[in-house]
Design a protein around this motif. Structure first.
Motif, mmCIF file in Angstrom:
data_model
loop_
_atom_site.group_PDB
_atom_site.id
_atom_site.type_symbol
_atom_site.label_atom_id
_atom_site.label_comp_id
_atom_site.label_asym_id
_atom_site.label_seq_id
_atom_site.Cartn_x
_atom_site.Cartn_y
_atom_site.Cartn_z
ATOM 1 N N ARG A 24 -20.804 21.312 -20.274
ATOM 2 C CA ARG A 24 -19.582 21.776 -19.611
ATOM 3 C C ARG A 24 -19.793 23.150 -18.998
ATOM 4 O O ARG A 24 -19.432 23.394 -17.839
ATOM 5 N N GLU A 25 -20.417 24.052 -19.754
ATOM 6 C CA GLU A 25 -20.659 25.398 -19.244
ATOM 7 C C GLU A 25 -21.674 25.392 -18.107
ATOM 8 O O GLU A 25 -21.566 26.194 -17.183
ATOM 9 N N LYS A 26 -22.640 24.488 -18.167
ATOM 10 C CA LYS A 26 -23.624 24.374 -17.089
ATOM 11 C C LYS A 26 -22.943 23.978 -15.774
ATOM 12 O O LYS A 26 -23.332 24.429 -14.700
ATOM 13 N N LEU A 27 -21.884 23.159 -15.872
ATOM 14 C CA LEU A 27 -21.118 22.737 -14.700
ATOM 15 C C LEU A 27 -20.012 23.739 -14.341
ATOM 16 O O LEU A 27 -19.235 23.492 -13.420
ATOM 17 N N LEU A 28 -19.938 24.849 -15.086
ATOM 18 C CA LEU A 28 -18.934 25.897 -14.874
ATOM 19 C C LEU A 28 -17.507 25.360 -14.966
ATOM 20 O O LEU A 28 -16.627 25.719 -14.186
ATOM 21 N N LEU A 29 -17.283 24.491 -15.957
ATOM 22 C CA LEU A 29 -15.953 23.930 -16.196
ATOM 23 C C LEU A 29 -15.342 24.580 -17.436
ATOM 24 O O LEU A 29 -16.043 24.861 -18.407
ATOM 25 N N THR A 30 -14.040 24.793 -17.397
ATOM 26 C CA THR A 30 -13.333 25.222 -18.598
ATOM 27 C C THR A 30 -13.002 23.979 -19.418
ATOM 28 O O THR A 30 -13.120 22.849 -18.933
ATOM 29 N N LYS A 31 -12.572 24.192 -20.647
ATOM 30 C CA LYS A 31 -12.160 23.062 -21.476
ATOM 31 C C LYS A 31 -10.998 22.324 -20.826
ATOM 32 O O LYS A 31 -10.947 21.096 -20.841
ATOM 33 N N ALA A 32 -10.074 23.077 -20.245
ATOM 34 C CA ALA A 32 -8.912 22.467 -19.597
ATOM 35 C C ALA A 32 -9.329 21.626 -18.390
ATOM 36 O O ALA A 32 -8.781 20.543 -18.161
ATOM 37 N N GLU A 33 -10.289 22.118 -17.617
ATOM 38 C CA GLU A 33 -10.753 21.366 -16.448
ATOM 39 C C GLU A 33 -11.454 20.073 -16.862
ATOM 40 O O GLU A 33 -11.218 19.014 -16.269
ATOM 41 N N LEU A 34 -12.299 20.158 -17.884
ATOM 42 C CA LEU A 34 -12.967 18.957 -18.372
ATOM 43 C C LEU A 34 -11.936 17.976 -18.919
ATOM 44 O O LEU A 34 -12.019 16.773 -18.666
ATOM 45 N N ALA A 35 -10.973 18.480 -19.648
ATOM 46 C CA ALA A 35 -9.920 17.623 -20.203
ATOM 47 C C ALA A 35 -9.164 16.901 -19.095
ATOM 48 O O ALA A 35 -8.906 15.699 -19.179
ATOM 49 N N ARG A 36 -8.818 17.616 -18.031
ATOM 50 C CA ARG A 36 -8.098 17.026 -16.902
ATOM 51 C C ARG A 36 -8.930 15.944 -16.241
ATOM 52 O O ARG A 36 -8.432 14.857 -15.941
ATOM 53 N N LYS A 37 -10.212 16.233 -16.013
ATOM 54 C CA LYS A 37 -11.093 15.257 -15.378
ATOM 55 C C LYS A 37 -11.292 14.014 -16.240
ATOM 56 O O LYS A 37 -11.401 12.905 -15.739
ATOM 57 N N ALA A 38 -11.338 14.214 -17.567
ATOM 58 C CA ALA A 38 -11.595 13.112 -18.488
ATOM 59 C C ALA A 38 -10.319 12.364 -18.885
ATOM 60 O O ALA A 38 -10.395 11.269 -19.431
ATOM 61 N N GLY A 39 -9.171 12.966 -18.629
ATOM 62 C CA GLY A 39 -7.918 12.328 -19.018
ATOM 63 C C GLY A 39 -7.650 12.424 -20.509
ATOM 64 O O GLY A 39 -7.049 11.531 -21.106
ATOM 65 N N ILE A 40 -8.106 13.521 -21.111
ATOM 66 C CA ILE A 40 -7.874 13.780 -22.532
ATOM 67 C C ILE A 40 -7.296 15.187 -22.667
ATOM 68 O O ILE A 40 -7.224 15.921 -21.689
ATOM 69 N N SER A 41 -6.898 15.556 -23.861
ATOM 70 C CA SER A 41 -6.322 16.889 -24.046
ATOM 71 C C SER A 41 -7.415 17.939 -24.242
ATOM 72 O O SER A 41 -8.531 17.626 -24.663
ATOM 73 N N ALA A 42 -7.073 19.187 -23.943
ATOM 74 C CA ALA A 42 -8.010 20.286 -24.150
ATOM 75 C C ALA A 42 -8.315 20.451 -25.639
ATOM 76 O O ALA A 42 -9.428 20.828 -26.013
ATOM 77 N N LEU A 43 -7.360 20.138 -26.487
ATOM 78 C CA LEU A 43 -7.584 20.189 -27.927
ATOM 79 C C LEU A 43 -8.653 19.170 -28.336
ATOM 80 O O LEU A 43 -9.521 19.465 -29.153
ATOM 81 N N THR A 44 -8.622 17.999 -27.718
ATOM 82 C CA THR A 44 -9.631 16.979 -28.007
ATOM 83 C C THR A 44 -11.005 17.443 -27.555
ATOM 84 O O THR A 44 -11.998 17.244 -28.256
ATOM 85 N N VAL A 45 -11.079 18.095 -26.400
ATOM 86 C CA VAL A 45 -12.360 18.635 -25.931
ATOM 87 C C VAL A 45 -12.893 19.650 -26.937
ATOM 88 O O VAL A 45 -14.074 19.626 -27.291
ATOM 89 N N ALA A 46 -12.031 20.517 -27.434
ATOM 90 C CA ALA A 46 -12.446 21.515 -28.416
ATOM 91 C C ALA A 46 -12.943 20.847 -29.692
ATOM 92 O O ALA A 46 -13.951 21.266 -30.271
ATOM 93 N N ARG A 47 -12.265 19.788 -30.123
ATOM 94 C CA ARG A 47 -12.689 19.071 -31.324
ATOM 95 C C ARG A 47 -14.038 18.394 -31.115
ATOM 96 O O ARG A 47 -14.887 18.416 -31.998
ATOM 97 N N VAL A 48 -14.245 17.804 -29.947
ATOM 98 C CA VAL A 48 -15.523 17.151 -29.640
ATOM 99 C C VAL A 48 -16.636 18.191 -29.635
ATOM 100 O O VAL A 48 -17.712 17.972 -30.201
ATOM 101 N N GLU A 49 -16.391 19.327 -28.991
ATOM 102 C CA GLU A 49 -17.397 20.397 -28.940
ATOM 103 C C GLU A 49 -17.702 20.950 -30.330
ATOM 104 O O GLU A 49 -18.819 21.385 -30.583
ATOM 105 N N ALA A 50 -16.724 20.914 -31.213
ATOM 106 C CA ALA A 50 -16.931 21.385 -32.577
ATOM 107 C C ALA A 50 -17.701 20.379 -33.413
ATOM 108 O O ALA A 50 -18.074 20.661 -34.549
ATOM 109 N N GLY A 51 -17.926 19.196 -32.855
ATOM 110 C CA GLY A 51 -18.705 18.186 -33.557
ATOM 111 C C GLY A 51 -17.896 17.289 -34.465
ATOM 112 O O GLY A 51 -18.454 16.588 -35.298
#
Length: 70
Positions: A24-51
């Motif tokens: 995500r950081e390599k693509l210069l995306l924020t968690k919110a931007e990735l969440a929007r593109k993926a159709g999931i919540s930013a909280l879910t992105v944070a949980r996925v990144e946390a493993g």
């Protein structure tokens, strides 16, 4: 002697390492931007990144939003 109670995340979810944050950081995306593109919540992105565990569909959506092939 006090009794230790396991935390909620320790009992319900296991942590696994992944590369979502690095990609995500390599693509210069924020968690919110990735969440929007993926159709999931930013909280879910944070949980996925946390493993933490997530659904297979969430993994698929995240992979596609990062421009990768499942």
């Amino acid at each position: 002697m006090p009794v230790r109670v396991p935390t909620r995340t320790a009992t319900r979810a296991s942590r696994r390492s992944n590369n979502v944050q690095r990609l995500r950081e390599k693509l210069l995306l924020t968690k919110a931007e990735l969440a929007r593109k993926a159709g999931i919540s930013a909280l879910t992105v944070a949980r996925v990144e946390a493993g933490l565990d997530c659904r297979v569909d969430t993994k698929r959506k995240s992979i596609l939003a990062l421009g990768l092939q499942p």
